[in-house]
Design an enzyme around this catalytic site. Structure first.
Site, PDB file in Angstrom:
ATOM      1  N   CYS A   1      -3.448   5.220  -0.862  1.00 34.04           N
ATOM      2  CA  CYS A   1      -2.677   5.191  -2.113  1.00 34.04           C
ATOM      3  C   CYS A   1      -3.433   5.791  -3.284  1.00 34.04           C
ATOM      4  O   CYS A   1      -2.863   6.505  -4.108  1.00 34.04           O
ATOM      5  CB  CYS A   1      -2.247   3.764  -2.439  1.00 34.04           C
ATOM      6  SG  CYS A   1      -3.632   2.631  -2.780  1.00 34.04           S
TER       7      CYS A   1
ATOM      8  N   HIS B   1      -3.860  -1.512  -4.745  1.00 35.27           N
ATOM      9  CA  HIS B   1      -2.812  -0.505  -4.545  1.00 35.27           C
ATOM     10  C   HIS B   1      -2.473   0.193  -5.857  1.00 35.27           C
ATOM     11  O   HIS B   1      -2.066  -0.451  -6.825  1.00 35.27           O
ATOM     12  CB  HIS B   1      -1.564  -1.165  -3.950  1.00 35.27           C
ATOM     13  CG  HIS B   1      -0.541  -0.186  -3.465  1.00 35.27           C
ATOM     14  ND1 HIS B   1      -0.817   0.782  -2.523  1.00 35.27           N
ATOM     15  CD2 HIS B   1       0.761   0.001  -3.813  1.00 35.27           C
ATOM     16  CE1 HIS B   1       0.269   1.511  -2.301  1.00 35.27           C
ATOM     17  NE2 HIS B   1       1.233   1.052  -3.083  1.00 35.27           N
TER      18      HIS B   1
ATOM     19  N   ASP C   1       6.025   5.628  -5.350  1.00 36.45           N
ATOM     20  CA  ASP C   1       4.889   5.222  -4.515  1.00 36.45           C
ATOM     21  C   ASP C   1       4.875   6.067  -3.247  1.00 36.45           C
ATOM     22  O   ASP C   1       5.669   5.848  -2.338  1.00 36.45           O
ATOM     23  CB  ASP C   1       5.009   3.730  -4.180  1.00 36.45           C
ATOM     24  CG  ASP C   1       3.818   3.211  -3.390  1.00 36.45           C
ATOM     25  OD1 ASP C   1       2.908   4.009  -3.087  1.00 36.45           O
ATOM     26  OD2 ASP C   1       3.795   2.005  -3.075  1.00 36.45           O
TER      27      ASP C   1
END
EC number: 2.3.1.5
Length: 290
Positions: free
Chosen positions: A68, A107, A122
């Site tokens: 991420c 994250h 995302d």
């Protein structure tokens, strides 16, 4: 670093004139179908760093993927260059095996505001929890997408993401009880606040996730890529290919166990990844569901 190289990497050839939701969605979908979510560097003796130039070189020039902090940082840079109102947020990921959210913010998310509406973008979660479209940041609204139904819920300024999945058909019954399979119909994914974050806020986490024996990422070698009808994932030696809505309200999940000598070719053929160093696959049981 330039946008032309990035778009050549993702295959995006659409318009860049308008900073609208339609363009954002198209750019986003090209990213998740070209750039894998993967942690293979940890398992082939490479260090993951968060300098944008390093991330760009890894993903764009070396045609690798990332986790991420790499995927969303790069995508955030692209969107900012295009004129989108973009910022980073930090989330705490849900661990299904402990039935609890992580205590460390690991994250990195992108928030984009278009015409006064906020969206979460995302590109760095992977497997079936990877959204396929930007999600409007509204509480309590079901947002159906190809992977399933996503929903945000806000309580006391904390936002929670959950996903409702379909039933699963597993032709290879040897894997019907695999610990990689999610058993719950509704799955918590992560929680976050709207406090703006910087990449520097993730420096400790980047090192921790690569080195701690408690980290999911040291226990499993992961490579996952979204396709036009589902996703592929290589977890250790276990290759899965999922097709969404294969039958009404049912996803098809196919499992294969690879031999050591098949891993390198599979990464190239299925994920378009060629590693510079030798990968040592690992898959400690538990901790992760697809």
């Amino acid at each position: 670093m330039n946008l032309e190289e990035y778009f050549a990497r993702t295959g995006y050839k659409g318009s860049l004139e308008n900073q609208d939701l339609e363009t954002l969605t198209d750019i986003f979908q090209h990213h998740i179908r070209a750039v894998p979510f993967e942690n293979l560097s940890i398992h082939c003796g490479e260090k993951i760093t968060l300098e944008l130039e390093h991330v760009y070189n890894k993903i764009v020039h070396k045609k690798r993927g990332g986790w991420c902090m790499e995927n969303n940082q790069l995508l955030g840079w692209v969107l900012k260059c295009l004129g989108y109102d973009t910022s980073f947020l930090g989330a705490y990921v849900f661990n299904p095996h402990e039935n609890a959210y992580a205590t460390i913010m690991t994250h990195l998310l992108v928030k984009v505001v278009i015409e006064g509406k906020a969206y979460i973008v995302d590109a760095g979660f992977g497997v079936s929890y990877q959204m396929w479209q930007p999600m409007e940041l509204v509480s309590g609204k079901d947002q159906p997408q190809a992977p399933g139904i996503f929903r945000f819920t806000e309580k006391n300024a904390i936002w929670y993401l959950e996903k409702m999945r379909r039933k699963q058909y597993i032709p290879n019954q040897n894997f019907s009880n695999s610990d990689l399979l999610e058993k719950k119909d509704c799955r918590k994914v992560y929680m976050f606040s709207l406090e703006p974050r910087t990449v520097e806020d993730f420096c400790f986490q980047c090192t921790y996730l690569q080195t701690s024996p408690d980290s999911l990422f040291t226990k499993k070698s992961i490579c996952t890529l979204q396709t036009t009808d589902g996703f592929r994932a290589l977890i250790g030696w276990t290759l899965t290919e999922t097709k969404y809505n294969y039958k009404e309200n049912m996803d098809l999940v196919e499992f294969i166990t690879l031999k050591d000598e098949e891993v390198e070719k599979t990464l190239k053929d299925k994920f378009n990844i060629t590693l510079e160093r030798k990968l040592v696959p690992i898959n400690v049981k538990g901790f992760y569901t697809i």
